[in-house]
Motif scaffolding. Structure first.
Motif, PDB file in Angstrom:
ATOM      1  N   PRO A  62       0.833  -1.213   0.000  1.00 28.76           N
ATOM      2  CA  PRO A  62       0.000   0.000   0.000  1.00 28.76           C
ATOM      3  C   PRO A  62       0.863   1.257   0.000  1.00 28.76           C
ATOM      4  CG  PRO A  62      -0.811  -1.575   1.610  1.00 28.76           C
ATOM      5  CD  PRO A  62       0.503  -2.110   1.129  1.00 28.76           C
ATOM      6  N   GLY A  63       0.382   2.279  -0.684  1.00 32.09           N
ATOM      7  CA  GLY A  63       1.091   3.549  -0.750  1.00 32.09           C
ATOM      8  C   GLY A  63       1.992   3.693  -1.949  1.00 32.09           C
ATOM      9  N   MET A  64       2.228   2.589  -2.684  1.00 28.46           N
ATOM     10  CA  MET A  64       3.089   2.674  -3.865  1.00 28.46           C
ATOM     11  C   MET A  64       2.423   3.492  -4.965  1.00 28.46           C
ATOM     12  SD  MET A  64       4.845  -1.070  -4.397  1.00 28.46           S
ATOM     13  CE  MET A  64       6.350  -1.509  -3.529  1.00 28.46           C
ATOM     14  N   PHE A  65       3.248   4.238  -5.704  1.00 29.83           N
ATOM     15  CA  PHE A  65       2.776   4.997  -6.868  1.00 29.83           C
ATOM     16  C   PHE A  65       2.678   4.052  -8.062  1.00 29.83           C
ATOM     17  CE2 PHE A  65       3.869   7.311 -10.768  1.00 29.83           C
ATOM     18  CZ  PHE A  65       2.874   8.281 -10.774  1.00 29.83           C
ATOM     19  N   ALA A  66       1.593   4.162  -8.814  1.00 31.08           N
ATOM     20  CA  ALA A  66       1.361   3.245  -9.942  1.00 31.08           C
ATOM     21  C   ALA A  66       1.079   4.020 -11.219  1.00 31.08           C
ATOM     22  CB  ALA A  66       0.189   2.314  -9.629  1.00 31.08           C
ATOM     23  N   ARG A  67       1.590   3.491 -12.322  1.00 36.50           N
ATOM     24  CA  ARG A  67       1.199   3.962 -13.653  1.00 36.50           C
ATOM     25  C   ARG A  67       0.219   2.944 -14.223  1.00 36.50           C
ATOM     26  NH1 ARG A  67       6.510   5.262 -13.087  1.00 36.50           N
ATOM     27  NH2 ARG A  67       7.019   7.465 -13.367  1.00 36.50           N
ATOM     28  N   VAL A  68      -0.930   3.439 -14.628  1.00 40.41           N
ATOM     29  CA  VAL A  68      -2.051   2.570 -14.976  1.00 40.41           C
ATOM     30  C   VAL A  68      -2.369   2.692 -16.457  1.00 40.41           C
ATOM     31  CG1 VAL A  68      -4.454   2.014 -14.501  1.00 40.41           C
ATOM     32  CG2 VAL A  68      -2.992   2.869 -12.657  1.00 40.41           C
ATOM     33  N   LYS A  69      -2.473   1.541 -17.118  1.00 34.71           N
ATOM     34  CA  LYS A  69      -2.973   1.485 -18.491  1.00 34.71           C
ATOM     35  C   LYS A  69      -4.303   0.746 -18.465  1.00 34.71           C
ATOM     36  CE  LYS A  69       1.426   1.364 -21.043  1.00 34.71           C
ATOM     37  NZ  LYS A  69       2.257   0.541 -21.974  1.00 34.71           N
ATOM     38  N   ILE A  70      -5.392   1.478 -18.676  1.00 26.88           N
ATOM     39  CA  ILE A  70      -6.707   0.848 -18.797  1.00 26.88           C
ATOM     40  C   ILE A  70      -6.933   0.527 -20.266  1.00 26.88           C
ATOM     41  CG2 ILE A  70      -9.178   1.090 -18.429  1.00 26.88           C
ATOM     42  CD1 ILE A  70      -8.607   2.966 -16.138  1.00 26.88           C
ATOM     43  N   ILE A  71      -7.049  -0.749 -20.590  1.00 25.41           N
ATOM     44  CA  ILE A  71      -7.171  -1.186 -21.982  1.00 25.41           C
ATOM     45  C   ILE A  71      -8.586  -0.897 -22.479  1.00 25.41           C
ATOM     46  CG2 ILE A  71      -6.861  -3.082 -23.595  1.00 25.41           C
ATOM     47  CD1 ILE A  71      -4.342  -2.268 -21.989  1.00 25.41           C
ATOM     48  N   THR A  72      -8.695  -0.095 -23.539  1.00 26.48           N
ATOM     49  CA  THR A  72     -10.011   0.255 -24.087  1.00 26.48           C
ATOM     50  C   THR A  72     -10.332  -0.507 -25.369  1.00 26.48           C
ATOM     51  OG1 THR A  72      -9.037   2.139 -25.269  1.00 26.48           O
ATOM     52  CG2 THR A  72      -9.940   2.557 -23.082  1.00 26.48           C
ATOM     53  N   ALA A  73      -9.313  -1.016 -26.065  1.00 27.38           N
ATOM     54  CA  ALA A  73      -9.546  -1.805 -27.285  1.00 27.38           C
ATOM     55  C   ALA A  73      -8.311  -2.648 -27.552  1.00 27.38           C
ATOM     56  CB  ALA A  73      -9.845  -0.903 -28.474  1.00 27.38           C
ATOM     57  N   GLN A  74      -8.529  -3.851 -28.062  1.00 28.22           N
ATOM     58  CA  GLN A  74      -7.421  -4.746 -28.376  1.00 28.22           C
ATOM     59  C   GLN A  74      -7.795  -5.551 -29.619  1.00 28.22           C
ATOM     60  OE1 GLN A  74      -5.996  -6.826 -24.979  1.00 28.22           O
ATOM     61  NE2 GLN A  74      -4.139  -7.529 -25.988  1.00 28.22           N
ATOM     62  N   ILE A  75      -6.999  -5.395 -30.687  1.00 25.89           N
ATOM     63  CA  ILE A  75      -7.253  -6.072 -31.959  1.00 25.89           C
ATOM     64  C   ILE A  75      -6.029  -6.915 -32.291  1.00 25.89           C
ATOM     65  CG2 ILE A  75      -7.804  -5.774 -34.410  1.00 25.89           C
ATOM     66  CD1 ILE A  75      -9.030  -3.072 -33.681  1.00 25.89           C
ATOM     67  N   ASP A  76      -6.254  -8.192 -32.581  1.00 24.77           N
ATOM     68  CA  ASP A  76      -5.134  -9.104 -32.824  1.00 24.77           C
ATOM     69  C   ASP A  76      -4.708  -9.167 -34.285  1.00 24.77           C
ATOM     70  OD1 ASP A  76      -5.023  -9.808 -30.119  1.00 24.77           O
ATOM     71  OD2 ASP A  76      -6.555 -11.356 -30.394  1.00 24.77           O
ATOM     72  N   ASP A  77      -5.596  -8.812 -35.224  1.00 20.78           N
ATOM     73  CA  ASP A  77      -5.270  -8.961 -36.652  1.00 20.78           C
ATOM     74  C   ASP A  77      -5.423  -7.638 -37.406  1.00 20.78           C
ATOM     75  OD1 ASP A  77      -7.986  -8.778 -36.384  1.00 20.78           O
ATOM     76  OD2 ASP A  77      -8.470 -10.430 -37.726  1.00 20.78           O
ATOM     77  N   ALA A  78      -4.915  -6.561 -36.811  1.00 18.23           N
ATOM     78  CA  ALA A  78      -5.014  -5.238 -37.430  1.00 18.23           C
ATOM     79  C   ALA A  78      -3.868  -5.024 -38.420  1.00 18.23           C
ATOM     80  CB  ALA A  78      -4.990  -4.159 -36.354  1.00 18.23           C
ATOM     81  N   LEU A  79      -4.107  -4.168 -39.430  1.00 17.68           N
ATOM     82  CA  LEU A  79      -3.046  -3.722 -40.339  1.00 17.68           C
ATOM     83  C   LEU A  79      -2.488  -2.429 -39.765  1.00 17.68           C
ATOM     84  CD1 LEU A  79      -4.707  -4.418 -43.813  1.00 17.68           C
ATOM     85  CD2 LEU A  79      -3.138  -5.866 -42.519  1.00 17.68           C
ATOM     86  N   VAL A  80      -1.244  -2.465 -39.325  1.00 21.32           N
ATOM     87  CA  VAL A  80      -0.667  -1.368 -38.563  1.00 21.32           C
ATOM     88  C   VAL A  80       0.594  -0.858 -39.262  1.00 21.32           C
ATOM     89  CG1 VAL A  80       0.271  -0.673 -36.333  1.00 21.32           C
ATOM     90  CG2 VAL A  80      -1.555  -2.372 -36.433  1.00 21.32           C
ATOM     91  N   ILE A  81       0.713   0.474 -39.362  1.00 18.63           N
ATOM     92  CA  ILE A  81       1.900   1.107 -39.935  1.00 18.63           C
ATOM     93  C   ILE A  81       2.319   2.266 -39.029  1.00 18.63           C
ATOM     94  CG2 ILE A  81       1.232   0.516 -42.303  1.00 18.63           C
ATOM     95  CD1 ILE A  81       0.395   3.450 -42.688  1.00 18.63           C
ATOM     96  N   PRO A  82       3.530   2.793 -39.198  1.00 21.48           N
ATOM     97  CA  PRO A  82       3.921   3.977 -38.432  1.00 21.48           C
ATOM     98  C   PRO A  82       3.030   5.170 -38.768  1.00 21.48           C
ATOM     99  CG  PRO A  82       5.835   2.916 -39.403  1.00 21.48           C
ATOM    100  CD  PRO A  82       4.636   2.262 -40.013  1.00 21.48           C
ATOM    101  N   GLN A  83       2.707   5.980 -37.766  1.00 20.09           N
ATOM    102  CA  GLN A  83       1.877   7.166 -38.009  1.00 20.09           C
ATOM    103  C   GLN A  83       2.530   8.111 -39.005  1.00 20.09           C
ATOM    104  OE1 GLN A  83       1.094   8.288 -33.772  1.00 20.09           O
ATOM    105  NE2 GLN A  83      -1.001   8.563 -34.469  1.00 20.09           N
TER     106      GLN A  83
END
Length: 306
Positions: A216-237
């Protein structure tokens, strides 16, 4: 008027033919359409490419949070008096019935035996309030015990993200004490009211597995996952060209020339972007050098990113 000789006629015919050839060449050059490929004599543009293959992409909300015990109990003395001893301190694990300290309830002219202060539950002491020699009353908490085997993480989510939250949503927790590790958690509670002071919603998560290292008392960085796609076509922005409200990329056509495509984008996170429409798996997308291109331009591939 001089008489036209056979020699002069030949010269005039040859001159006329040369003039027609020059005019014809200019006309063909002027009729070059916008869809025609550029002159093959143009120098190719140096580019980098990647082959589109389905892969994972995850969208998330990044927030700060705090590790807290799921429940805690304040410890009180049974009688008023002077605190004469403390046998426990912050961070100590304790079992129900263990002695935390002792109270001397004696008064002037009256001597009484010391009274023990005992733990009502098992857990970890997260607060010891008074010092030895302090006067204690039954209404004053002496210590606080937390059930550290059940921890939760609280964070405040900005109002603009509230629509993306739901009970049971997965989350990842990172701690400064263990920077290379991620701990699995799940959203367990959403406050019913938005805080009017900072327009945030208090959100609570619980760890999926108990871990002795997390306190208890530890500082945390939290990532709440809002979407997850396993077969997306992804490129650099950076590979996407944006004009007004439209997005474009360059691909290599069958002749290995640059071809512009309008695309529809989806998730954009961590320097990557999902392409929803406009391209297909297996096509080669130009990821660098695309700002110097036009339709049909020849390219020189410096290296290919898989």
């Amino acid at each position: 008027m001089p008489k036209l000789t056979r020699k002069r006629i030949v010269i005039l015919v040859i001159g006329l033919l040369l003039l027609l050839m020059i005019l014809g060449g200019l006309a063909r050059g002027g009729r070059k359409g916008k869809n025609e490929k550029p002159d093959k004599g143009e120098l190719p543009v140096s580019v980098q490419t990647m082959i589109l293959e389905p892969g994972p992409i995850t969208d998330y909300i990044l927030l700060n949070g705090e590790i807290q015990p799921k429940s805690s109990v304040d410890v009180y003395a049974d009688t008023a008096g002077e605190l004469i001893s403390l046998s426990r301190s912050n961070g100590d694990r304790i079992s129900r019935g263990d002695t935390i300290g002792q109270i001397d309830p004696s008064r002037p002219g009256q001597r009484f035996a010391p009274s023990a202060i005992t733990a009502p539950i098992s857990g970890t002491i997260v607060m010891v309030n008074p010092r030895i020699g302090s006067q204690i009353s039954p209404q004053m908490p002496v210590a606080r015990i937390a059930t550290t085997n059940e921890l939760e993480i609280t964070t405040n989510v900005p109002e603009r993200y509230i629509n993306n939250l739901a009970i049971g949503q997965p989350a990842l927790i990172q701690l400064d004490a263990f920077p290379d590790l991620e701990f699995d958690a799940v959203v367990s509670e959403l406050d019913p009211l938005v805080n009017p002071q900072n327009r945030t919603l208090q959100t609570t998560m619980v760890l999926k597995q108990h871990d002795e290292r997390i306190r208890p008392g530890m500082f945390a960085r939290v990532k709440i996952i809002t979407a997850q796609i396993d077969d997306a076509l992804v490129i650099p922005q950076t590979a996407v060209i944006r004009q007004a409200d439209k997005a474009y990329v360059y691909v290599l056509d069958a002749d290995q020339l640059a071809a512009q495509r309008q695309v529809i984008t989806g998730i954009q996170i961590d320097g990557k972007v999902q392409l929803i429409d406009g391209v297909q798996a297996g096509e080669t997308v130009i990821t660098r050098g695309q700002n110097m291109l036009e339709d049909g331009r020849s390219v020189r591939i410096l290296n290919e990113e898989q």
